[in-house]
Design a protein around this motif. Structure first.
Motif, mmCIF file in Angstrom:
data_model
loop_
_atom_site.group_PDB
_atom_site.id
_atom_site.type_symbol
_atom_site.label_atom_id
_atom_site.label_comp_id
_atom_site.label_asym_id
_atom_site.label_seq_id
_atom_site.Cartn_x
_atom_site.Cartn_y
_atom_site.Cartn_z
ATOM 1 N N MET A 67 0.853 -1.193 0.000
ATOM 2 C CA MET A 67 0.000 0.000 0.000
ATOM 3 C C MET A 67 0.887 1.239 0.000
ATOM 4 N N THR A 68 0.707 2.097 -0.982
ATOM 5 C CA THR A 68 1.507 3.312 -1.069
ATOM 6 C C THR A 68 0.948 4.369 -0.123
ATOM 7 N N PRO A 69 1.750 4.898 0.818
ATOM 8 C CA PRO A 69 1.254 5.916 1.724
ATOM 9 C C PRO A 69 0.951 7.213 0.996
ATOM 10 N N GLU A 70 -0.017 7.965 1.522
ATOM 11 C CA GLU A 70 -0.310 9.276 0.974
ATOM 12 C C GLU A 70 0.862 10.215 1.263
ATOM 13 N N VAL A 71 1.287 10.962 0.265
ATOM 14 C CA VAL A 71 2.431 11.847 0.415
ATOM 15 C C VAL A 71 2.023 13.242 -0.022
ATOM 16 N N ALA A 72 2.317 14.225 0.808
ATOM 17 C CA ALA A 72 1.996 15.606 0.459
ATOM 18 C C ALA A 72 2.988 16.116 -0.581
ATOM 19 N N VAL A 73 2.514 17.010 -1.428
ATOM 20 C CA VAL A 73 3.395 17.633 -2.413
ATOM 21 C C VAL A 73 3.495 19.112 -2.103
ATOM 22 N N THR A 74 4.652 19.659 -2.372
ATOM 23 C CA THR A 74 4.919 21.071 -2.099
ATOM 24 C C THR A 74 5.504 21.713 -3.349
ATOM 25 N N GLY A 75 4.881 22.779 -3.805
ATOM 26 C CA GLY A 75 5.383 23.461 -4.982
ATOM 27 C C GLY A 75 6.605 24.302 -4.677
ATOM 28 N N ILE A 76 7.289 24.721 -5.733
ATOM 29 C CA ILE A 76 8.486 25.549 -5.628
ATOM 30 C C ILE A 76 8.269 26.796 -6.466
ATOM 31 N N GLN A 89 24.137 26.761 -23.835
ATOM 32 C CA GLN A 89 24.007 26.629 -22.386
ATOM 33 C C GLN A 89 22.660 25.997 -22.038
ATOM 34 N N ILE A 90 22.734 24.905 -21.297
ATOM 35 C CA ILE A 90 21.544 24.145 -20.923
ATOM 36 C C ILE A 90 21.369 24.194 -19.407
ATOM 37 N N ARG A 91 20.196 24.597 -18.960
ATOM 38 C CA ARG A 91 19.874 24.612 -17.529
ATOM 39 C C ARG A 91 19.401 23.228 -17.089
ATOM 40 N N TRP A 92 19.908 22.800 -15.943
ATOM 41 C CA TRP A 92 19.485 21.506 -15.420
ATOM 42 C C TRP A 92 19.427 21.532 -13.903
ATOM 43 N N TRP A 93 18.727 20.542 -13.337
ATOM 44 C CA TRP A 93 18.481 20.467 -11.900
ATOM 45 C C TRP A 93 18.733 19.046 -11.410
ATOM 46 N N GLU A 94 19.114 18.965 -10.136
ATOM 47 C CA GLU A 94 19.346 17.661 -9.515
ATOM 48 C C GLU A 94 19.056 17.769 -8.026
ATOM 49 N N ALA A 95 18.446 16.729 -7.455
ATOM 50 C CA ALA A 95 18.169 16.704 -6.024
ATOM 51 C C ALA A 95 18.006 15.259 -5.586
ATOM 52 N N GLY A 96 18.195 15.018 -4.282
ATOM 53 C CA GLY A 96 17.955 13.704 -3.718
ATOM 54 C C GLY A 96 19.101 12.739 -3.923
ATOM 55 N N ALA A 97 18.840 11.492 -3.574
ATOM 56 C CA ALA A 97 19.826 10.425 -3.679
ATOM 57 C C ALA A 97 19.089 9.122 -3.970
ATOM 58 N N GLY A 98 19.846 8.135 -4.402
ATOM 59 C CA GLY A 98 19.238 6.846 -4.708
ATOM 60 C C GLY A 98 19.234 6.582 -6.198
ATOM 61 N N GLU A 116 12.871 12.840 -2.149
ATOM 62 C CA GLU A 116 12.976 12.118 -0.883
ATOM 63 C C GLU A 116 13.223 10.630 -1.103
ATOM 64 N N ARG A 117 12.989 10.157 -2.338
ATOM 65 C CA ARG A 117 13.098 8.730 -2.635
ATOM 66 C C ARG A 117 14.143 8.406 -3.685
ATOM 67 N N TYR A 118 14.366 9.338 -4.601
ATOM 68 C CA TYR A 118 15.221 9.072 -5.749
ATOM 69 C C TYR A 118 16.182 10.237 -5.985
ATOM 70 N N ARG A 119 17.153 9.993 -6.839
ATOM 71 C CA ARG A 119 18.019 11.059 -7.335
ATOM 72 C C ARG A 119 17.334 11.629 -8.583
#
Length: 304
Positions: A1-10, A28-37, A62-65
């Motif tokens: 069962m996947t828990p309910e997860v809140a989302v937060t905008g930026i 020039q290319i803009r890119w983003w990275e966050a998290g780990a895994g 919170e779960r992936y890179r």
């Protein structure tokens, strides 16, 4: 069962402040990275940019890179006036970033124009030793025969395309977006302001008639892409806003006809931008896909 997860905008300014830059063929290319895994590549659609993912970004990180870029010609990346824009080149760009980061295998979550880029990546995956782990599509033109372009797209493809692009403005954008969002999930003024900033940055409307050539690319590569989807053993899922007039329930019906053992989720009353209109639902169904289809497959194929 996947828990309910809140989302937060930026906020868009905060999003832009988190970006990095790398060079692609002198641009020039803009890119983003966050998290780990495990790496998860997010591929945006037309005519906006990677900010489309901002509601899902933190929860996924919170779960992936998580990794995303603004494709060339889009949002905050360079928008050269003399450039041969096409979907295969955009796939090259995605692979160039992953090579830049030293990532050999990754998952993909794509939307709209990005679905076509993802299809090209899947075809390359099938023709090689393989570099993908899973693929999830949001609303997009997976099949040219079910893609219903909006009036703007038709006009941009016409001989008066350059003129249409130059005259494109926020009011016209707001009307187009209003037509493809769900009736109960319309974008607010802040979101529309953000989308317009992505489009108009660096005089983006002046190249929209060049970007729109992707619709011809879809027709050219349709059979190869569909054959790859039919042949692959890669876990695939479609999460689709059902009332999208461009690629809603009618596209999913075609997907179910053509793709073996189709894994599809229809979101009632949601339009073309489910990651903006219903991010909690998209997150729920994406995490369930990873838990039920992807992680199980990886465990079964991992040597003891």
């Amino acid at each position: 069962m996947t828990p309910e997860v809140a989302v937060t905008g930026i906020a868009l300014d905060d999003w832009l402040a988190q970006s990095q830059v790398f060079d692609y063929r002198g641009h020039q290319i803009r890119w983003w990275e966050a998290g780990a895994g495990e790496p998860l590549l997010l591929i945006h659609g037309f005519p906006t940019g990677s900010w489309d993912w901002h509601y899902l970004w933190q929860a996924l990180a919170e779960r992936y890179r998580v990794i995303a870029l603004d494709m060339i010609g889009f949002a905050f990346s360079d928008k050269p006036r003399k450039y041969r824009y096409n979907l295969l080149d955009q796939a090259d760009l995605q692979q160039a970033l992953m090579q830049h980061l030293g990532i050999d295998r990754y998952h993909v979550l794509a939307h709209d124009y990005g679905d076509s880029v993802a299809q090209e990546l899947l075809a390359r995956h099938e023709a090689s030793d393989g570099f993908l782990c899973s693929m999830c599509f949001l609303n997009g033109g997976l099949f040219p025969e079910t893609h219903h372009p909006v009036l703007l797209q038709k006009l941009l493809m016409s001989p008066i395309g350059p003129l249409i692009g130059r005259r494109y403005n926020r009011a016209r954008m707001a009307r187009t977006f209003g037509n493809v969002f769900g009736p109960q999930t319309q974008p607010d003024e802040r979101e529309l302001d953000g989308f317009w900033r992505l489009i108009e940055f660096n005089q983006g409307p002046k190249i929209m008639h060049l970007l729109i050539r992707y619709m011809a690319d879809r027709r050219e590569h349709r059979d190869r892409w569909v054959q790859a989807m039919q042949a692959t053993c890669l876990p695939l899922r479609v999460i689709d806003g059902a009332v999208d007039p461009v690629s809603g329930a009618h596209m999913v019906e075609r997907y179910r006809q053509l793709i073996p053992n189709p894994d599809t989720v229809l979101l009632p009353d949601i339009g073309h931008y489910p990651q903006v209109e219903a991010p909690e639902q998209v997150l729920k169904h994406y995490l369930a896909f990873r838990q039920q289809r992807v992680d199980v497959t990886e465990e079964a194929t991992t040597p003891a």
